[in-house]
Design an enzyme around this catalytic site. Sequence first.
Site, short mmCIF file in Angstrom:
data_model
loop_
_atom_site.label_atom_id
_atom_site.label_comp_id
_atom_site.label_asym_id
_atom_site.label_seq_id
_atom_site.Cartn_x
_atom_site.Cartn_y
_atom_site.Cartn_z
N TRP A 23 4.94 8.73 -12.79
CA TRP A 23 5.20 7.92 -11.60
C TRP A 23 6.52 8.28 -10.94
O TRP A 23 6.61 8.34 -9.70
CB TRP A 23 5.15 6.42 -11.94
CG TRP A 23 3.76 5.98 -12.27
CD1 TRP A 23 3.31 5.51 -13.47
CD2 TRP A 23 2.61 6.00 -11.40
NE1 TRP A 23 1.96 5.24 -13.39
CE2 TRP A 23 1.51 5.53 -12.14
CE3 TRP A 23 2.41 6.38 -10.08
CZ2 TRP A 23 0.22 5.42 -11.60
CZ3 TRP A 23 1.14 6.27 -9.54
CH2 TRP A 23 0.07 5.81 -10.29
N ASP A 46 11.35 1.30 -10.02
CA ASP A 46 9.93 0.97 -10.10
C ASP A 46 9.69 0.20 -11.40
O ASP A 46 9.88 0.74 -12.49
CB ASP A 46 9.11 2.27 -10.07
CG ASP A 46 7.61 2.03 -10.18
OD1 ASP A 46 7.19 0.88 -10.36
OD2 ASP A 46 6.86 3.04 -10.07
N LYS A 56 -0.57 -4.83 -12.85
CA LYS A 56 -0.28 -4.60 -14.26
C LYS A 56 0.05 -5.92 -14.94
O LYS A 56 -0.64 -6.36 -15.82
CB LYS A 56 0.87 -3.60 -14.42
CG LYS A 56 0.73 -2.32 -13.57
CD LYS A 56 -0.34 -1.38 -14.09
CE LYS A 56 -0.75 -0.28 -13.11
NZ LYS A 56 0.22 0.73 -12.83
C1 LIG Z 1 0.39 1.71 -11.65
C2 LIG Z 1 1.74 2.20 -11.30
C3 LIG Z 1 2.06 2.65 -10.00
C4 LIG Z 1 1.04 2.82 -8.90
O1 LIG Z 1 0.41 1.66 -8.48
P1 LIG Z 1 -0.53 1.73 -7.19
O2 LIG Z 1 -0.64 0.30 -6.80
O3 LIG Z 1 -1.82 2.35 -7.62
O4 LIG Z 1 0.11 2.57 -6.16
C5 LIG Z 1 3.37 3.03 -9.75
N1 LIG Z 1 4.31 2.95 -10.69
C6 LIG Z 1 4.05 2.52 -11.95
C7 LIG Z 1 5.14 2.46 -12.96
C8 LIG Z 1 2.74 2.14 -12.29
O5 LIG Z 1 2.47 1.70 -13.52
#
Ligand SMILES: *Cc1c(COP(=O)(O)O)cnc(C)c1O
Length: 358
Positions: free
Chosen positions: A102, A170, A194
């Site tokens: 990511w 993030d 998540k």
């Molecule tokens: C799942 C995830 C993303 C991406 O999420 P989307 O909504 O599909 O863009 C980005 N960063 C992390 C750490 C993730 O676990």
Amino acid sequence: MSLNRPYNFGAGPAAIATDILLDAKDELLDWHAEGMSVMEISHRSKPFMALLEGLQQQFRDVLDIPDNYHVLFLGTPARFQFEMIAMNFLSHQADYLVTGYWSKLAYDAATHFGKARLAASNEATNYLTMPSEIQALEDADYFYCTLNETLTGFALDDVSRLSDKPIICDMTSCLLSEPIDVSQYGLIFAGQQKNLGPAGATVVIVRDDLLQSISNKPSSYCDYRLHAKHASNYATPPTFNIYMMAKVLDWVKQQGGLGCVGETNHDKARQLYQFIDDSDFYDAMVSGNNRSIMNVTFRLNDESRNENFLSSAKANGLLALKGHRAVGGMRASIYNAMPMDGVLALIAFMDEFAKTSV
Ligand SMILES: *Cc1c(COP(=O)(O)O)cnc(C)c1O
């Protein structure tokens, strides 16, 4: 309440607490005696505005967010932040710490907008170890990192010392998993699917002085200031997502707050890692302080048994344990909605599988 549902170890979209789903089911035809669901009501109506404002306050309470931060809800995927961050804040140059899939994508996205620079990368070790040297620029606009890399289960253990520039982080797969010190960050974002509910929204927590410092000219929807000014009601917000997120925050409070949730999460992860470490049959992929408490990745010593492991797990009501295709092996995502009983059931299954496989 137990409905005898299987345990879902999927990395995202992920499990949602059964009580929350039942609550939403109850309110589907008639929310707050409005005679309709939250999905059918105007986003400018009083009850919805109250829900939206209330959700901001819930985040402030649960995460102890200082007053000089905005809490924004956007109806875009988490990765849209990769672009928005660069569009808003990358004017001179910025540091990116790559510790997994990511953060690598975020770095690649930023290079389209300006001078994004690698502060360090652990790509050479398949994103499984901490880079030995991290070099932060003196004059970076910000320092970007990913607190919990979901594919590998690689977590950063201390972010505060990485740079004295605003840290943009993030937290998609770890926000609300344990208490954090928001004041260490310039901007935090997390996609909902998540740990925060269904897919379709992203929460952004951003310090006011960072917003005031924007000198770029991001186009309308991409400008954070617009969302702050309109209290996340600029475009039609993802109303059902916001409703579900409010229930998730209520749930955290019912568990005794983030401190209690964090203790349970650490306990869940500790027991699972301990079992894996004690076993000759399984190997954890990440070691030491970089082990995620949300995504536990491991391999079977004999990988020819992978398919059998997964089908037996499924037959035992333990779903979605297959590791991401880029990493292989197994991954047990044990977000907030995974109870301790689910982790204990997984350990018991893994133990039995190892014993019957030799
Ligand atoms: C799942 C995830 C993303 C991406 O999420 P989307 O909504 O599909 O863009 C980005 N960063 C992390 C750490 C993730 O676990």
